[in-house]
Design an enzyme around this catalytic site. Structure first.
Site, mmCIF file in Angstrom:
data_model
loop_
_atom_site.group_PDB
_atom_site.id
_atom_site.type_symbol
_atom_site.label_atom_id
_atom_site.label_comp_id
_atom_site.label_asym_id
_atom_site.label_seq_id
_atom_site.Cartn_x
_atom_site.Cartn_y
_atom_site.Cartn_z
ATOM 1 N N HIS A 59 35.911 -6.955 -46.603
ATOM 2 C CA HIS A 59 37.150 -7.182 -47.382
ATOM 3 C C HIS A 59 37.216 -8.622 -47.852
ATOM 4 C CE1 HIS A 59 41.100 -9.131 -47.360
ATOM 5 N NE2 HIS A 59 41.535 -8.064 -48.007
ATOM 6 N N HIS B 176 36.546 -5.860 -42.031
ATOM 7 C CA HIS B 176 37.421 -6.881 -42.600
ATOM 8 C C HIS B 176 36.620 -8.032 -43.202
ATOM 9 C CE1 HIS B 176 40.888 -4.822 -40.870
ATOM 10 N NE2 HIS B 176 41.659 -5.660 -41.536
ATOM 11 N N ASP C 59 43.442 0.715 -43.259
ATOM 12 C CA ASP C 59 43.450 -0.534 -42.489
ATOM 13 C C ASP C 59 43.575 -0.256 -40.996
ATOM 14 O OD1 ASP C 59 43.370 -3.385 -42.452
ATOM 15 O OD2 ASP C 59 45.551 -3.456 -42.181
ATOM 16 N N HIS D 279 44.847 -4.563 -49.774
ATOM 17 C CA HIS D 279 44.085 -5.015 -48.611
ATOM 18 C C HIS D 279 43.370 -3.844 -47.939
ATOM 19 C CE1 HIS D 279 43.294 -7.166 -44.780
ATOM 20 N NE2 HIS D 279 43.700 -6.048 -44.210
#
Length: 364
Positions: A259, A256, A173, A273
């Site tokens: 994601h 992201h 991340d 995540h």
């Protein structure tokens, strides 16, 4: 931010020290006497006894409430109904979704937020936003707040004993900051806060390349090492500084957004995540048409740290249908997502083709 470059660079106070939770009551007592604690079962079992002993010693009043697993508007409304009017502080103890839930509650009620991260899996403890999901775990959007974290207490002893998979997810991340922020900043004014955000992103990237392998090894042994502390600061503090300084100029981009798209596939809901972001990084590199050497550099790093790089490693043990792929792409391209921060138009077909390319590449 309506064209205004809003800077909320860092938490009011960030204390990172092995064993700091033995002084949690002393530190929280500087800001209030009544604490509403939101946590999860595993998070509380890792540090609850240590925290409550410290809070009791300091004479603080506190209530402990377990959250139900998603940072949703329904969950925030449920918890808000439980907060006593004389509560001084809202405290999140746990991982990213606990932090985002407590943070959103604190901002909804106009109360200060205290973060006690038990994992180094995201920058949620210091970032001035909460990622919102449906009750079913599907991404909705993120809220940006005008109030930052009042106090963040990071205990390396606690994080060192957490499953190393969380640390690997946090590394991924954080790695995304240096992949995404330059894309988001393209074509925008590079004022000093933006430059600072970009430099924080690069510092994160360099720190992770240098220390991640040793930090992962130390974490497997539960050792509060210097390497682990460096990675924790990168994952929690400096990762948060990227957006805190650069704000809209240094936001997330395609990684992201992918994601977010992956959350529409129920098979991925057990993936963390950062694991889904890791896959999104590879998709973004393909969308940018980066050289194969760049992709292989990232893939080699993933393999050395145990970060997933194939769909099957984030829970998808089947061949995705055309409809599945189109739905991932559709969610990733929503205005509420972050694909719009890419400096060129991205289409559904481009996303689907990039996913297919990543699967072919990572299978080599």
């Amino acid at each position: 931010m309506n064209g205004v470059h809003f800077v909320l660079g860092s938490p009011n106070a960030y204390i990172h020290e092995p064993g700091i939770l033995h002084k949690a009551g002393e530190w929280m007592g500087k800001y209030g006497q009544s604490v509403f604690i939101i946590t999860g079962e595993k998070s509380w079992s890792s540090c609850g006894e240590r925290m409550t002993a410290s809070l009791d010693e300091a004479g603080l009043r506190y209530e402990v409430h377990k959250y139900r697993g998603e940072c949703s508007y329904e969950e925030i409304a449920r918890l808000q109904a439980l907060v006593a009017p004389d509560t001084d502080l809202i405290c999140g103890v746990g991982g990213g979704k606990v932090m985002d839930t407590a943070k959103a509650l604190a901002n909804a009620m106009g109360k200060p937020f205290v973060a006690v991260p038990t994992l180094a899996a995201t920058c949620a403890a210091v970032a001035n936003l909460s990622v919102m999901y449906s009750e079913e775990g599907v991404y909705l959007h993120f809220q940006v707040f005008y109030r930052g974290t009042l106090l963040c207490l990071v205990d390396t002893d606690i994080i060192a004993k957490a499953p190393v998979r969380y640390l690997a997810a946090g590394i991924a991340d954080t790695l995304a900051k240096w992949i995404e922020a330059p894309m988001s900043a393209t074509g925008k004014k590079h004022n000093l806060p933006t430059i600072g955000g970009l430099q924080a992103a690069k510092l994160c990237y360099d720190t992770l390349l240098e220390y991640s392998a040793q930090a992962m090894e130390d974490a497997r042994q539960g050792i509060s090492s210097e390497a682990l502390q460096q990675v924790i600061d990168a994952n929690i503090l400096f990762s948060g500084l990227v957006g805190g300084l650069g704000e809209d100029n240094c936001r997330s981009a395609a990684a992201h957004a992918i994601h977010n798209g992956l959350t529409v596939i129920p098979d991925t809901h057990e993936a963390y995540h950062g694991e889904k972001v890791a896959y999104g990084i590879l998709v973004q590199l393909v969308l940018e048409n980066r050289p194969q050497s760049d992709l292989h550099e990232v893939l080699d790093f993933y393999k050395s740290t145990g970060i997933p790089y194939r769909l099957e490693q984030i829970g998808i043990q089947r061949e995705l249908t055309e409809q599945d792929l189109n739905e991932i792409a559709r969610i990733s391209l929503l205005p509420e997502s972050t694909m719009g921060n890419m400096p060129f138009p991205v289409t559904v077909d481009m996303v689907v083709d990039a996913i297919r390319q990543v699967e072919r590449l990572s299978g080599v």
